[in-house]
Design a protein around this motif. Structure first.
Motif, short mmCIF file in Angstrom:
data_model
loop_
_atom_site.label_atom_id
_atom_site.label_comp_id
_atom_site.label_asym_id
_atom_site.label_seq_id
_atom_site.Cartn_x
_atom_site.Cartn_y
_atom_site.Cartn_z
N ALA A 46 -48.35 -113.19 -51.78
CA ALA A 46 -48.36 -113.06 -50.33
C ALA A 46 -47.30 -112.06 -49.87
O ALA A 46 -47.54 -111.23 -48.99
N GLY A 47 -46.13 -112.13 -50.51
CA GLY A 47 -45.08 -111.17 -50.20
C GLY A 47 -45.48 -109.75 -50.53
O GLY A 47 -45.16 -108.80 -49.80
N TYR A 51 -45.63 -106.68 -48.07
CA TYR A 51 -44.83 -105.50 -48.43
C TYR A 51 -45.68 -104.23 -48.45
O TYR A 51 -45.23 -103.16 -48.03
N PHE A 52 -46.91 -104.32 -48.96
CA PHE A 52 -47.79 -103.16 -49.00
C PHE A 52 -47.95 -102.53 -47.62
O PHE A 52 -47.86 -101.31 -47.45
N TRP A 53 -48.14 -103.39 -46.63
CA TRP A 53 -48.29 -102.87 -45.27
C TRP A 53 -46.94 -102.45 -44.68
O TRP A 53 -46.89 -101.54 -43.85
N ALA A 54 -45.88 -103.12 -45.11
CA ALA A 54 -44.56 -102.77 -44.59
C ALA A 54 -44.18 -101.33 -44.96
O ALA A 54 -43.55 -100.62 -44.17
N LEU A 110 -36.17 -99.80 -49.68
CA LEU A 110 -37.55 -99.98 -49.26
C LEU A 110 -38.51 -100.01 -50.45
O LEU A 110 -39.54 -100.68 -50.40
N PHE A 111 -38.16 -99.31 -51.53
CA PHE A 111 -39.06 -99.24 -52.68
C PHE A 111 -38.64 -100.14 -53.83
O PHE A 111 -39.33 -100.18 -54.86
N VAL A 112 -37.54 -100.87 -53.69
CA VAL A 112 -37.13 -101.81 -54.73
C VAL A 112 -38.20 -102.88 -54.95
O VAL A 112 -38.55 -103.19 -56.10
N PRO A 113 -38.79 -103.48 -53.90
CA PRO A 113 -39.84 -104.48 -54.13
C PRO A 113 -41.05 -103.93 -54.87
O PRO A 113 -41.72 -104.66 -55.60
#
Length: 355
Positions: A46-47, A51-54, A110-113
């Motif tokens: 779910a995260g 995150y994809f949209w974030a 921002l790209f760590v996840p």
């Protein structure tokens, strides 16, 4: 601050929509690849959806207003941010809170996840994380540079090669951080115990019922919306065609669920959570018909009918929920009437218990 909060809310909303649409397939895949559905992994997926949209909402939204549109420049010099940080810190004296420093740090974070999710959920290593991070960042920067691929006359945000470096570094860092997650919880490979039978619990039955309710609702709504759009174009009278579209959507969902149950003896939710009923006292064709009549699709049909059928839907639903807690395996009305038990579909032949 308003833009940050707005972008975050938009990402949560869009991620939630994706999570709902993908819920039933996600449950089915989880039970086949990992033997069940874990809370932690569900939260991670779910995260990942949010995150994809974030990524897109924080880098592309808000779009500029045509009244105050200004073309942005470009930076093609790698590592220019180092000089910018030196100059900014020399003036402000703040190494951690200076806006220039924070800008670079946020581009990395921002790209760590992305790297984290690629390793934990996808089982991909640091090389793939770096390549994917570079590719995603490149698409974002190019979208900005081209004014959303020609929608705007020129770039509305600065195309910065340093952003590519920072974003890629963030993805690499996230892949390394993912090593903190134990190896058995990482990756997308099928687990060794995925095909071992597991107890049928109330929680598992609730999950199956949720899959049925959600699946019926999504199919019903999707067909109704699609048909309504066609009818509006043809007749331009949404007030008259709305009830027809809703009725057709309900009928299609019911027919699909009935076909699945008659063919397999199980609902979509049963198939997703890998449960099946044992043989009972009823003929197989009657037991399958009963499974449909006590399921989500039948309730959705009854709800559209006038009283007393609408009331019957509520009573059936209440009886199902009550019986769910009478037996641990949540066999419900189907099991009670047909004297059938619910078992894992990976189990062997099980003699039904007389109720």
């Amino acid at each position: 601050m308003h833009n940050i909060v707005g972008s975050g809310l938009l990402a949560v909303l869009l991620g939630g929509v994706v999570a709902v649409l993908a819920f039933v397939p996600f449950v089915a895949v989880s039970y086949r690849r990992r033997g069940g559905l874990s809370f932690g992994r569900s939260v991670l997926w779910a995260g990942a959806a949010v995150y994809f949209w974030a990524i897109w909402t924080y880098t592309l939204v808000p779009l500029p207003d045509s009244d105050d549109y200004r073309c942005a420049g470009t930076n093609l010099r790698p590592f220019q941010f180092i000089d910018e940080i030196r100059e900014a810190v020399a003036v402000s004296g703040r190494y951690l809170t200076d806006p220039v420093v924070l800008q670079v740090a946020l581009n990395v974070l921002l790209f760590v996840p992305l790297g984290f999710f690629l390793r934990v959920l996808g089982g991909r290593g640091i090389l793939i994380a770096g390549l994917v991070g570079l590719a995603v960042s490149g698409v974002i920067e190019t979208t900005q540079l081209t004014g959303v691929w020609g929608v705007f006359p020129c770039a509305y945000r600065v195309f910065d090669v340093d952003d590519l470096i920072a974003n890629t570094s963030g993805a690499l860092l996230g892949s390394l951080v993912a090593f903190a997650v134990p190896k058995k919880y990482r990756g997308a490979e099928k687990t060794p115990d995925a095909d071992l039978p597991r107890p049928v619990t109330r929680g598992r039955r609730v999950l199956g019922i949720l899959c049925d309710v959600l699946g019926v609702g999504l199919l019903q709504s999707g067909v109704a919306v699609a048909l309504q759009a066609v009818l509006v174009v043809l007749f331009e009278d949404p007030g008259r065609t709305g009830p027809l579209s809703s009725a057709v959507g309900t009928a299609v969902a019911a027919v699909v669920w009935l076909a699945v149950i008659l063919a397999t003896g199980r609902s979509v939710g049963d198939l997703a959570t890998r449960v099946r009923y044992t043989n009972g006292v009823l003929p197989e064709w009657l037991a399958r018909a009963l499974r449909f009549l006590t399921g989500a699709a039948s309730y959705s049909v009854l709800e559209t009918l006038p009283a007393p059928w609408g009331l019957l839907s509520g009573l059936l639903l209440l009886a199902t929920l009550v019986l769910l807690f009478v037996w641990k395996d949540g066999r419900g009305l189907t099991g009670w009437i047909g004297r059938r038990r619910l078992v894992d579909d990976r189990a062997g032949v099980v003699t039904p218990t007389v109720l």
